[in-house]
Design a protein around this motif. Structure first.
Motif, PDB file in Angstrom:
ATOM      1  N   PHE A   1      62.520  49.095  13.537  1.00 31.25           N
ATOM      2  CA  PHE A   1      62.390  50.545  13.606  1.00 31.25           C
ATOM      3  C   PHE A   1      61.788  51.097  12.308  1.00 31.25           C
ATOM      4  CE2 PHE A   1      65.872  50.456  16.921  1.00 31.25           C
ATOM      5  CZ  PHE A   1      65.065  50.908  17.943  1.00 31.25           C
ATOM      6  N   ILE A   2      62.214  50.572  11.177  1.00 30.60           N
ATOM      7  CA  ILE A   2      61.713  51.043   9.888  1.00 30.60           C
ATOM      8  C   ILE A   2      60.235  50.698   9.719  1.00 30.60           C
ATOM      9  CG2 ILE A   2      61.910  50.778   7.385  1.00 30.60           C
ATOM     10  CD1 ILE A   2      64.921  50.283   7.815  1.00 30.60           C
ATOM     11  N   LEU A   3      59.883  49.445   9.994  1.00 29.93           N
ATOM     12  CA  LEU A   3      58.494  49.012   9.826  1.00 29.93           C
ATOM     13  C   LEU A   3      57.568  49.765  10.771  1.00 29.93           C
ATOM     14  CD1 LEU A   3      56.337  47.173   8.645  1.00 29.93           C
ATOM     15  CD2 LEU A   3      57.007  45.416  10.307  1.00 29.93           C
ATOM     16  N   MET A   4      57.958  49.877  12.060  1.00 29.52           N
ATOM     17  CA  MET A   4      57.096  50.541  13.035  1.00 29.52           C
ATOM     18  C   MET A   4      56.942  52.025  12.737  1.00 29.52           C
ATOM     19  SD  MET A   4      56.036  48.105  14.706  1.00 29.52           S
ATOM     20  CE  MET A   4      56.454  46.414  15.113  1.00 29.52           C
ATOM     21  N   GLN A   5      58.004  52.659  12.231  1.00 32.66           N
ATOM     22  CA  GLN A   5      57.888  54.075  11.868  1.00 32.66           C
ATOM     23  C   GLN A   5      56.857  54.268  10.771  1.00 32.66           C
ATOM     24  OE1 GLN A   5      59.832  56.818  13.190  1.00 32.66           O
ATOM     25  NE2 GLN A   5      58.228  57.946  12.121  1.00 32.66           N
ATOM     26  N   SER A   6      56.897  53.406   9.769  1.00 30.32           N
ATOM     27  CA  SER A   6      55.947  53.535   8.662  1.00 30.32           C
ATOM     28  C   SER A   6      54.526  53.269   9.120  1.00 30.32           C
ATOM     29  CB  SER A   6      56.315  52.563   7.533  1.00 30.32           C
ATOM     30  OG  SER A   6      56.131  51.225   7.936  1.00 30.32           O
ATOM     31  N   VAL A   7      54.359  52.382  10.101  1.00 32.93           N
ATOM     32  CA  VAL A   7      53.013  52.044  10.579  1.00 32.93           C
ATOM     33  C   VAL A   7      52.437  53.162  11.431  1.00 32.93           C
ATOM     34  CG1 VAL A   7      51.703  50.494  12.072  1.00 32.93           C
ATOM     35  CG2 VAL A   7      53.304  49.551  10.411  1.00 32.93           C
ATOM     36  N   TYR A   8      53.200  53.622  12.439  1.00 33.20           N
ATOM     37  CA  TYR A   8      52.571  54.631  13.296  1.00 33.20           C
ATOM     38  C   TYR A   8      52.622  56.027  12.699  1.00 33.20           C
ATOM     39  CZ  TYR A   8      57.170  55.375  15.652  1.00 33.20           C
ATOM     40  OH  TYR A   8      58.481  55.626  15.956  1.00 33.20           O
ATOM     41  N   ASP A   9      53.275  56.202  11.541  1.00 33.39           N
ATOM     42  CA  ASP A   9      53.138  57.453  10.793  1.00 33.39           C
ATOM     43  C   ASP A   9      51.746  57.591  10.187  1.00 33.39           C
ATOM     44  OD1 ASP A   9      55.562  58.554  11.303  1.00 33.39           O
ATOM     45  OD2 ASP A   9      56.487  57.992   9.400  1.00 33.39           O
ATOM     46  N   THR A  10      51.043  56.481  10.041  1.00 32.01           N
ATOM     47  CA  THR A  10      49.691  56.527   9.488  1.00 32.01           C
ATOM     48  C   THR A  10      48.688  57.153  10.452  1.00 32.01           C
ATOM     49  OG1 THR A  10      49.092  54.330  10.352  1.00 32.01           O
ATOM     50  CG2 THR A  10      50.174  54.405   8.195  1.00 32.01           C
ATOM     51  N   GLY A  11      49.020  57.170  11.751  1.00 33.12           N
ATOM     52  CA  GLY A  11      48.110  57.726  12.736  1.00 33.12           C
ATOM     53  C   GLY A  11      47.009  56.783  13.164  1.00 33.12           C
ATOM     54  N   PHE A  12      47.048  55.541  12.685  1.00 30.23           N
ATOM     55  CA  PHE A  12      45.969  54.597  12.983  1.00 30.23           C
ATOM     56  C   PHE A  12      45.875  54.316  14.477  1.00 30.23           C
ATOM     57  CE2 PHE A  12      44.662  50.201  13.764  1.00 30.23           C
ATOM     58  CZ  PHE A  12      43.415  50.180  13.165  1.00 30.23           C
ATOM     59  N   PHE A  13      47.011  54.063  15.116  1.00 27.13           N
ATOM     60  CA  PHE A  13      46.977  53.672  16.522  1.00 27.13           C
ATOM     61  C   PHE A  13      46.712  54.852  17.443  1.00 27.13           C
ATOM     62  CE2 PHE A  13      49.418  50.242  14.541  1.00 27.13           C
ATOM     63  CZ  PHE A  13      48.731  49.146  15.020  1.00 27.13           C
ATOM     64  N   GLN A  14      47.090  56.055  17.030  1.00 27.55           N
ATOM     65  CA  GLN A  14      46.759  57.220  17.844  1.00 27.55           C
ATOM     66  C   GLN A  14      45.250  57.391  17.968  1.00 27.55           C
ATOM     67  OE1 GLN A  14      49.037  56.992  15.472  1.00 27.55           O
ATOM     68  NE2 GLN A  14      50.570  58.627  15.557  1.00 27.55           N
TER      69      GLN A  14
ATOM     70  N   GLY B   1      56.649  52.210  -0.985  1.00 27.43           N
ATOM     71  CA  GLY B   1      56.615  53.650  -0.769  1.00 27.43           C
ATOM     72  C   GLY B   1      55.940  54.082   0.508  1.00 27.43           C
ATOM     73  N   GLN B   2      55.785  53.188   1.475  1.00 30.51           N
ATOM     74  CA  GLN B   2      55.179  53.571   2.756  1.00 30.51           C
ATOM     75  C   GLN B   2      56.105  54.500   3.551  1.00 30.51           C
ATOM     76  OE1 GLN B   2      51.904  52.079   3.153  1.00 30.51           O
ATOM     77  NE2 GLN B   2      52.613  51.746   1.065  1.00 30.51           N
ATOM     78  N   ILE B   3      57.409  54.380   3.279  1.00 30.16           N
ATOM     79  CA  ILE B   3      58.386  55.215   3.970  1.00 30.16           C
ATOM     80  C   ILE B   3      59.546  55.457   3.011  1.00 30.16           C
ATOM     81  CG2 ILE B   3      59.583  53.224   4.990  1.00 30.16           C
ATOM     82  CD1 ILE B   3      60.069  54.948   7.490  1.00 30.16           C
ATOM     83  N   SER B   4      60.101  56.657   3.052  1.00 31.31           N
ATOM     84  CA  SER B   4      61.225  56.975   2.170  1.00 31.31           C
ATOM     85  C   SER B   4      62.521  56.436   2.756  1.00 31.31           C
ATOM     86  CB  SER B   4      61.336  58.488   1.988  1.00 31.31           C
ATOM     87  OG  SER B   4      61.680  59.119   3.214  1.00 31.31           O
ATOM     88  N   LEU B   5      63.550  56.356   1.916  1.00 31.21           N
ATOM     89  CA  LEU B   5      64.847  55.878   2.384  1.00 31.21           C
ATOM     90  C   LEU B   5      65.407  56.791   3.475  1.00 31.21           C
ATOM     91  CD1 LEU B   5      66.606  54.749  -0.933  1.00 31.21           C
ATOM     92  CD2 LEU B   5      65.957  53.297   1.010  1.00 31.21           C
TER      93      LEU B   5
END
Length: 434
Positions: free
Chosen positions: A306-319, A62-66
């Motif tokens: 693309f799917i994995l990276m979207q879910s990761v940088y949606d967390t805001g951790f790297f910003q 559930g880190q990212i929706s379909l």
């Protein structure tokens, strides 16, 4: 009472969001480890399988929706790669590949000369036709040459990776992240800016590749340079492939003219690639084989990435890793580009941080540092550039395994030296008011 309940719900949401963030990062780290090790028990895991596992993991947890996963996949990149894969198969099926191999063998009278030709031709071509394009076409060519010259195939693939990555630095169309950066600075001429600020250090950086990889090619003796080729059955005539190249050159030329503000209309790069693929598809004598030989696994890798990276940088951790001050420092921007591109890849890095780094009135030095750092990140590890993945994937399809440790053994010193070269040069030209 109601305030207590609301407060508890807010704390629960906050804790759950933090847990999801940590889980997304854990999945990313596990994928990175799988790609580095590529062996679990007696089962060998390829790069595309590792990335697909990561994408499946963020979807399942559930880190990212379909819906978000579907929209995360960049259709432009996917169509570009598909078109170039088709053209690459046309090059191999028409006999042009054999001619290229013969030319290089004829002019390479030693292992060192072979290395210089690989770096020079592949590097400079990547600046014109984009590094991913040269990675697609160049990988089978260099593998065949390595077989003819009796040199290390992993070493030859690493040389190709470094060459197409470094050669693309000084061109706005040399790689996807440079093209993205150029689109953010319409008030400047990116072609002039990139050439003045990055061409000379790029040539010096290509010399670094030669110096560090030379031991891998030194033992080749002239008598081993036998280039008798077995010409394969041509599945397509050459003229459709030449027509594809003409379409690519014209399309890229229009983009260059548009960047120099001479021509006010350009074609998206993915349209150029698809248009270039049409002659190969239409005039192929064996269309089923053509589509069967396309590297679909690499396309799966990119969709999963693309799917994995979207879910990761949606967390805001790297910003949060970038401070509010000091972002105009050339060395800081370049270091951030090199290091963060290893975990979120260079194109997502540029897309993620461009609002912070490329604000209105930004110094040209920051633009150059962002382009150089995010690009030479591909020389540090396999995951630093998409072109690396394309080359490694094609090598693995032909039974050539390139360990992450071997790549990093040469990639770390190459990247450190290149970082110093680009940083010093950008600081130098800034002293003269560029």
């Amino acid at each position: 009472m109601y305030l207590v309940i609301i407060r508890a719900e807010e704390e629960y949401i906050y804790l759950r969001r933090g847990a999801i963030t940590q889980l997304a990062l854990v999945i990313l780290v596990l994928v990175f480890i799988l790609i580095g090790v590529r062996q679990v028990g007696g089962y060998s895991i390829r790069i595309w399988q590792s990335m697909l596992i990561g994408a499946g993991g963020v979807l399942f947890t559930g880190q990212i929706s379909l819906s978000d996963a579907f929209h995360a996949i960049n259709p432009g990149v996917m169509f570009f790669l598909l078109g170039m894969f088709v053209i690459g198969e046309g090059v191999k099926s028409s006999g042009i590949l054999e001619d290229c191999i013969s030319w290089i063998c004829h002019h390479a009278h030693s292992g060192e000369m072979l290395l210089a030709l690989i770096i020079g031709t592949m590097g400079l071509l990547s600046a014109v036709l984009m590094n991913d394009t040269i990675a697609i076409i160049g990988a089978p060519l260099i593998l065949t040459i390595a077989d003819r010259f009796l040199i290390s195939k992993p070493g030859a693939m690493i040389a190709l990776c470094f060459s197409v990555t470094t050669g693309s630095v000084f061109s706005p169309i040399g790689n996807p992240q440079n093209y993205l950066i150029a689109s953010y600075i319409p008030e400047l001429s990116p072609y002039l800016l990139f050439f003045i600020g990055l061409f000379i250090p790029t040539i010096l950086s290509m010399g670094v590749i030669y110096a560090i990889l030379r031991p891998l090619f030194r033992k080749v003796e002239p008598e081993n340079l036998d280039c008798m080729l077995l010409i394969s059955r041509m599945a397509i005539d050459r003229w459709p492939v030449y027509l594809s190249f003409i379409i690519l050159v014209v399309g890229v030329g229009l983009q260059i003219l548009d960047g120099l503000q001479i021509w006010k209309w350009s074609i998206p790069i993915e349209w150029i690639a698809l248009a270039g693929a049409i002659p190969v598809v239409v005039f192929s004598k064996d269309k089923i084989r053509l589509f069967k030989d396309i590297d679909w696994y690499t396309l799966i890798f990119f969709a999963a990435m693309f799917i994995l990276m979207q879910s990761v940088y949606d967390t805001g951790f790297f910003q949060d890793l970038l401070p509010e001050t000091g972002i105009s420092d050339v060395f800081f921007v370049m270091t951030a580009g090199v290091l963060l591109s290893q975990v979120i890849s260079n194109v997502p890095f540029v897309a993620l941080f461009q609002p912070l780094l490329l604000s209105p009135g930004v110094s040209p030095s920051v633009i150059l540092a962002l382009a150089a750092g995010s690009t030479i990140a591909g020389n540090l590890t396999i995951l630093g550039a998409a072109s690396n993945v394309i080359i490694i994937q094609q090598a693995e399809r032909r039974g050539v395994h390139i360990p992450m440790m071997l790549f990093c053994r040469y990639g770390i010193p190459v990247t450190i030296c290149q970082m110093l070269i680009y940083t010093v040069y950008i600081h130098f030209i800034c002293l003269f008011g560029f």
